[in-house]
Write a protein that holds these residues in place. Structure first.
Motif, short mmCIF file in Angstrom:
data_model
loop_
_atom_site.label_atom_id
_atom_site.label_comp_id
_atom_site.label_asym_id
_atom_site.label_seq_id
_atom_site.Cartn_x
_atom_site.Cartn_y
_atom_site.Cartn_z
N GLY A 1 0.81 -1.21 0.00
CA GLY A 1 0.00 0.00 0.00
C GLY A 1 0.85 1.26 0.00
O GLY A 1 0.55 2.23 -0.71
N ALA A 2 1.93 1.24 0.78
CA ALA A 2 2.81 2.41 0.84
C ALA A 2 3.48 2.64 -0.52
O ALA A 2 3.54 3.78 -1.00
CB ALA A 2 3.87 2.20 1.92
N LEU A 3 3.97 1.57 -1.13
CA LEU A 3 4.62 1.69 -2.43
C LEU A 3 3.66 2.18 -3.50
O LEU A 3 3.96 3.10 -4.28
CB LEU A 3 5.19 0.33 -2.87
CG LEU A 3 6.37 -0.22 -2.07
CD1 LEU A 3 6.68 -1.64 -2.53
CD2 LEU A 3 7.59 0.66 -2.22
N GLU A 4 2.48 1.57 -3.54
CA GLU A 4 1.54 1.89 -4.61
C GLU A 4 0.91 3.27 -4.41
O GLU A 4 0.58 3.96 -5.38
CB GLU A 4 0.46 0.82 -4.71
CG GLU A 4 -0.08 0.66 -6.11
CD GLU A 4 -0.59 -0.73 -6.40
OE1 GLU A 4 -1.67 -0.84 -7.00
OE2 GLU A 4 0.07 -1.73 -6.01
N THR A 5 0.77 3.69 -3.17
CA THR A 5 0.28 5.04 -2.91
C THR A 5 1.24 6.08 -3.49
O THR A 5 0.82 7.04 -4.14
CB THR A 5 0.12 5.27 -1.39
OG1 THR A 5 -0.96 4.45 -0.91
CG2 THR A 5 -0.18 6.73 -1.08
N LEU A 6 2.53 5.86 -3.26
CA LEU A 6 3.52 6.77 -3.82
C LEU A 6 3.50 6.73 -5.34
O LEU A 6 3.58 7.77 -6.00
CB LEU A 6 4.92 6.41 -3.30
CG LEU A 6 6.08 7.27 -3.79
CD1 LEU A 6 5.82 8.74 -3.52
CD2 LEU A 6 7.38 6.82 -3.12
N ASN B 1 9.39 5.98 -11.97
CA ASN B 1 10.32 6.02 -10.85
C ASN B 1 11.01 4.66 -10.80
O ASN B 1 10.44 3.68 -10.32
CB ASN B 1 9.56 6.31 -9.55
CG ASN B 1 10.49 6.46 -8.35
OD1 ASN B 1 11.47 5.73 -8.22
ND2 ASN B 1 10.16 7.38 -7.46
N ARG B 2 12.22 4.60 -11.31
CA ARG B 2 12.91 3.32 -11.49
C ARG B 2 13.13 2.58 -10.17
O ARG B 2 12.94 1.36 -10.09
CB ARG B 2 14.25 3.56 -12.19
CG ARG B 2 15.03 2.31 -12.53
CD ARG B 2 16.20 2.63 -13.45
NE ARG B 2 17.06 3.66 -12.88
CZ ARG B 2 18.06 3.41 -12.06
NH1 ARG B 2 18.31 2.16 -11.68
NH2 ARG B 2 18.82 4.38 -11.60
N ARG B 3 13.52 3.29 -9.14
CA ARG B 3 13.79 2.63 -7.87
C ARG B 3 12.50 2.14 -7.21
O ARG B 3 12.47 1.08 -6.57
CB ARG B 3 14.56 3.56 -6.94
CG ARG B 3 15.94 3.90 -7.47
CD ARG B 3 16.79 4.65 -6.49
NE ARG B 3 18.07 5.02 -7.07
CZ ARG B 3 19.11 4.21 -7.18
NH1 ARG B 3 19.01 2.97 -6.71
NH2 ARG B 3 20.24 4.62 -7.72
N LEU B 4 11.44 2.89 -7.36
CA LEU B 4 10.16 2.46 -6.83
C LEU B 4 9.70 1.19 -7.55
O LEU B 4 9.22 0.24 -6.92
CB LEU B 4 9.13 3.58 -7.01
CG LEU B 4 7.77 3.41 -6.33
CD1 LEU B 4 7.93 3.27 -4.83
CD2 LEU B 4 6.86 4.60 -6.66
N HIS C 1 -1.23 -3.39 -11.93
CA HIS C 1 -0.64 -2.64 -10.82
C HIS C 1 0.80 -2.23 -11.13
O HIS C 1 1.24 -1.14 -10.73
CB HIS C 1 -0.74 -3.44 -9.54
CG HIS C 1 -2.14 -3.56 -9.03
ND1 HIS C 1 -2.74 -2.57 -8.28
CD2 HIS C 1 -3.08 -4.53 -9.21
CE1 HIS C 1 -3.99 -2.93 -8.01
NE2 HIS C 1 -4.22 -4.11 -8.57
N SER C 2 1.52 -3.08 -11.86
CA SER C 2 2.86 -2.69 -12.29
C SER C 2 2.80 -1.50 -13.23
O SER C 2 3.77 -0.73 -13.33
CB SER C 2 3.54 -3.88 -12.99
OG SER C 2 3.76 -4.94 -12.08
N GLY C 3 1.67 -1.34 -13.91
CA GLY C 3 1.48 -0.21 -14.81
C GLY C 3 1.60 1.13 -14.09
O GLY C 3 2.10 2.10 -14.68
N PHE C 4 1.17 1.19 -12.85
CA PHE C 4 1.31 2.44 -12.09
C PHE C 4 2.78 2.82 -11.95
O PHE C 4 3.15 3.99 -12.09
CB PHE C 4 0.68 2.31 -10.70
CG PHE C 4 -0.82 2.25 -10.70
CD1 PHE C 4 -1.58 3.12 -11.47
CD2 PHE C 4 -1.50 1.32 -9.92
CE1 PHE C 4 -2.97 3.07 -11.47
CE2 PHE C 4 -2.89 1.27 -9.90
CZ PHE C 4 -3.62 2.14 -10.68
N TYR C 5 3.61 1.83 -11.69
CA TYR C 5 5.04 2.10 -11.52
C TYR C 5 5.67 2.50 -12.85
O TYR C 5 6.55 3.36 -12.89
CB TYR C 5 5.73 0.87 -10.93
CG TYR C 5 5.19 0.49 -9.57
CD1 TYR C 5 5.71 1.06 -8.41
CD2 TYR C 5 4.15 -0.42 -9.45
CE1 TYR C 5 5.20 0.73 -7.17
CE2 TYR C 5 3.63 -0.76 -8.21
CZ TYR C 5 4.16 -0.17 -7.08
OH TYR C 5 3.64 -0.49 -5.84
#
Length: 220
Positions: A88-93, A146-149, A137-141
């Motif tokens: 949740g923390a990762l995906e929120t960012l 944000n490569r590191r995220l 969900h990977s699509g958000f990243y």
């Protein structure tokens, strides 16, 4: 016509995936002693891939090293809650960054994933559906750029894939595909708070289904 050979994952990756799934499903019970020689013989691989797989599973918290060797730790209710808290923390960012980049965003990763989810739901194919779910969900990243995220999420994705595999069985997946389409629409609206609220509800539902599965398994 040139035919491209289908690439099979290395034996170590295949073994890791099998072991992860067996532990998540409870088919390798908590406390089971995992002997390298026995596992190499059972799965038809050398000890090297077995050793590598066990190291990765220990990183994921599914096995642990004790005095007599490596044993299955399993997946507890606390583990599930913690995993979804991290996700949740990762995906929120990621979603915050997606909205910040909305004017230049390419939404194809979300659209393509939803299309595959609808096809898989219609075909009652939970394996393909689960892969498309995580692609969504990977699509958000990917959109957040944000490569590191993205690399941090990639570390957790395989375990979530194994968890989805057990919660998607014997379930009508069409509404789940629609839930993802609705989440995509809210994120595209550009309103941060509604998007984050929708994401939280979405992930909470997934977490609750996994916890319910584990509770049912423990009671059996």
């Amino acid at each position: 016509m040139i035919v491209t050979p289908v690439r099979q994952p290395p034996l170590g990756e295949q073994l890791l995936g099998q072991l992860r799934a067996l532990i998540v499903r409870g088919e390798l019970a908590e406390g089971t002693h995992l002997v390298e020689g026995w596992m190499a013989e059972r799965f038809g691989v050398s000890r090297g891939p077995v050793r590598d797989a066990l190291k990765q599973l220990e990183i994921e918290g599914l096995v642990e090293t004790r005095k007599r060797g490596v044993s299955v730790r399993g997946l507890t209710d606390t583990d599930i809650v913690e995993l979804y808290a991290v996700r949740g923390a990762l995906e929120t960012l990621a979603v915050r960054e997606v909205i910040a980049r909305a004017a230049e965003a390419d939404w194809a990763p979300l659209d393509d994933a939803v299309a595959v989810m609808r096809e898989a739901a219609a075909a009652a194919d939970p394996v393909r559906f689960g892969a498309a779910d995580l692609d969504f969900h990977s699509g958000f990243y990917a959109i957040a750029a944000n490569r590191r995220l993205a690399s941090t999420w990639a570390l957790h994705r395989p375990l979530f894939a194994a968890m989805l595999a057990v919660t998607n069985t014997d379930r009508d997946l069409a509404p789940v595909a629609q839930d993802h389409a609705d989440l995509s629409a809210v994120v595209r609206s550009g309103e941060v708070e509604p998007a984050l609220a929708a994401l939280a509800v979405h992930l909470d539902g997934s977490c609750s289904r996994m916890r319910a599965f584990m509770a049912t398994r423990s009671a059996a």
